[in-house]
Design a protein around this motif. Structure first.
Motif, mmCIF file in Angstrom:
data_model
loop_
_atom_site.group_PDB
_atom_site.id
_atom_site.type_symbol
_atom_site.label_atom_id
_atom_site.label_comp_id
_atom_site.label_asym_id
_atom_site.label_seq_id
_atom_site.Cartn_x
_atom_site.Cartn_y
_atom_site.Cartn_z
ATOM 1 N N MET A 116 0.839 -1.176 0.000
ATOM 2 C CA MET A 116 0.000 0.000 0.000
ATOM 3 C C MET A 116 0.885 1.241 0.000
ATOM 4 N N SER A 117 0.552 2.173 -0.855
ATOM 5 C CA SER A 117 1.343 3.393 -0.947
ATOM 6 C C SER A 117 0.972 4.365 0.171
ATOM 7 N N VAL A 118 1.841 5.334 0.372
ATOM 8 C CA VAL A 118 1.594 6.364 1.381
ATOM 9 C C VAL A 118 0.320 7.134 1.031
ATOM 10 N N GLN A 119 0.139 7.415 -0.236
ATOM 11 C CA GLN A 119 -1.044 8.147 -0.668
ATOM 12 C C GLN A 119 -2.328 7.363 -0.373
ATOM 13 N N GLU A 120 -2.313 6.058 -0.623
ATOM 14 C CA GLU A 120 -3.478 5.226 -0.326
ATOM 15 C C GLU A 120 -3.773 5.209 1.170
ATOM 16 N N LYS A 165 -3.011 7.582 3.336
ATOM 17 C CA LYS A 165 -3.524 8.897 3.706
ATOM 18 C C LYS A 165 -4.990 9.051 3.292
ATOM 19 N N GLN A 166 -5.342 8.536 2.117
ATOM 20 C CA GLN A 166 -6.732 8.584 1.671
ATOM 21 C C GLN A 166 -7.624 7.759 2.597
ATOM 22 N N ARG A 167 -7.142 6.598 2.987
ATOM 23 C CA ARG A 167 -7.895 5.739 3.903
ATOM 24 C C ARG A 167 -8.085 6.432 5.257
ATOM 25 N N GLU A 168 -7.020 7.058 5.764
ATOM 26 C CA GLU A 168 -7.102 7.767 7.044
ATOM 27 C C GLU A 168 -8.048 8.960 6.947
ATOM 28 N N ARG A 169 -8.012 9.651 5.833
ATOM 29 C CA ARG A 169 -8.906 10.791 5.626
ATOM 30 C C ARG A 169 -10.363 10.330 5.609
ATOM 31 N N ALA A 170 -10.637 9.265 4.898
ATOM 32 C CA ALA A 170 -11.994 8.727 4.831
ATOM 33 C C ALA A 170 -12.462 8.281 6.220
ATOM 34 N N GLU A 171 -11.559 7.692 6.986
ATOM 35 C CA GLU A 171 -11.905 7.256 8.342
ATOM 36 C C GLU A 171 -12.207 8.458 9.238
ATOM 37 N N ARG A 172 -11.428 9.523 9.119
ATOM 38 C CA ARG A 172 -11.696 10.746 9.902
ATOM 39 C C ARG A 172 -13.063 11.325 9.528
ATOM 40 N N GLU A 173 -13.366 11.314 8.244
ATOM 41 C CA GLU A 173 -14.650 11.833 7.790
ATOM 42 C C GLU A 173 -15.802 11.009 8.354
ATOM 43 N N ARG A 174 -15.659 9.682 8.334
ATOM 44 C CA ARG A 174 -16.689 8.814 8.923
ATOM 45 C C ARG A 174 -16.848 9.102 10.409
ATOM 46 N N LEU A 175 -15.725 9.333 11.087
ATOM 47 C CA LEU A 175 -15.754 9.638 12.514
ATOM 48 C C LEU A 175 -16.486 10.957 12.774
ATOM 49 N N ILE A 176 -16.226 11.954 11.976
ATOM 50 C CA ILE A 176 -16.895 13.249 12.130
ATOM 51 C C ILE A 176 -18.399 13.082 11.961
ATOM 52 N N VAL A 177 -18.814 12.394 10.908
ATOM 53 C CA VAL A 177 -20.243 12.212 10.631
ATOM 54 C C VAL A 177 -20.899 11.384 11.734
ATOM 55 N N ALA A 178 -20.258 10.305 12.136
ATOM 56 C CA ALA A 178 -20.823 9.460 13.198
ATOM 57 C C ALA A 178 -20.938 10.221 14.514
#
Length: 178
Positions: free
Chosen positions: A1-5, A7-20
């Motif tokens: 897995m690349s660093v960019q992938e 970071k995208q996964r972590e960003r998506a997880e943060r977004e899910r956390l914010i919404v939840a």
């Protein structure tokens, strides 16, 4: 897995956390309690991190609404798929809709009462909203009647369900009467 992938996964997880977290806070204390400051504190990120995902509360409400539309469509489809008779499917649809509204009041408000910046019944309507409408149309198309436009019939039926949900929540209509 690349660093960019990653970071995208972590960003998506943060977004899910914010919404939840916004959803949880709204269900517990109401939407007035949902502030960027409160959210940042609860998710243990700074407000600038929160703003890197959403421009403000309005977009967060919109994200909760889209999540809710997906859940409502799934609930309606699950309830109606168990029925063979078209009239029984309509009853199951209505019950699933009203149950969703009752058990998810903050999400219901995000969908229908608050400004989440979402376009309804337009070309740029987000897919989860279109799918929620489609979930109703799938059942109501069979009972719309000859010469009745199924989309319009669905809109009117949806409006009636919304009225029942709103009156029930306000205590103007007993839940058993809905």
């Amino acid at each position: 897995m690349s660093v960019q992938e990653r970071k995208q996964r972590e960003r998506a997880e943060r977004e899910r956390l914010i919404v939840a977290t916004a959803r949880e806070l709204a269900e517990q204390q109401g939407w007035d309690a949902v502030t960027t400051r409160q959210l940042a504190e609860r998710i243990e990120y700074s407000q600038p991190v929160l703003y890197s995902h959403f421009r403000g509360k309005r977009e967060i409400i919109g994200a909760v609404a889209l999540q809710g539309a997906t859940e409502m469509a799934a609930a309606v489809r699950a309830a109606t798929s168990a029925e063979d008779d078209p009239r029984a499917r309509v009853t199951a649809l209505a019950r699933a809709y009203l149950d969703f509204a009752e058990h998810n009041p903050a999400v219901y408000d995000a969908l229908f009462q608050l400004d989440g910046g979402l376009a309804y019944a337009q070309e740029d309507t987000p897919e989860p909203l279109k799918d929620a409408f489609a979930a109703l149309l799938e059942t109501l198309d069979a009972v719309a009647g000859d010469g009745v436009h199924p989309g319009l019939f669905t809109e009117v039926f949806w409006a009636a369900l919304h009225g029942l949900a709103t009156l029930t929540r306000a205590g103007r209509l007993l839940p058993e009467d809905a």
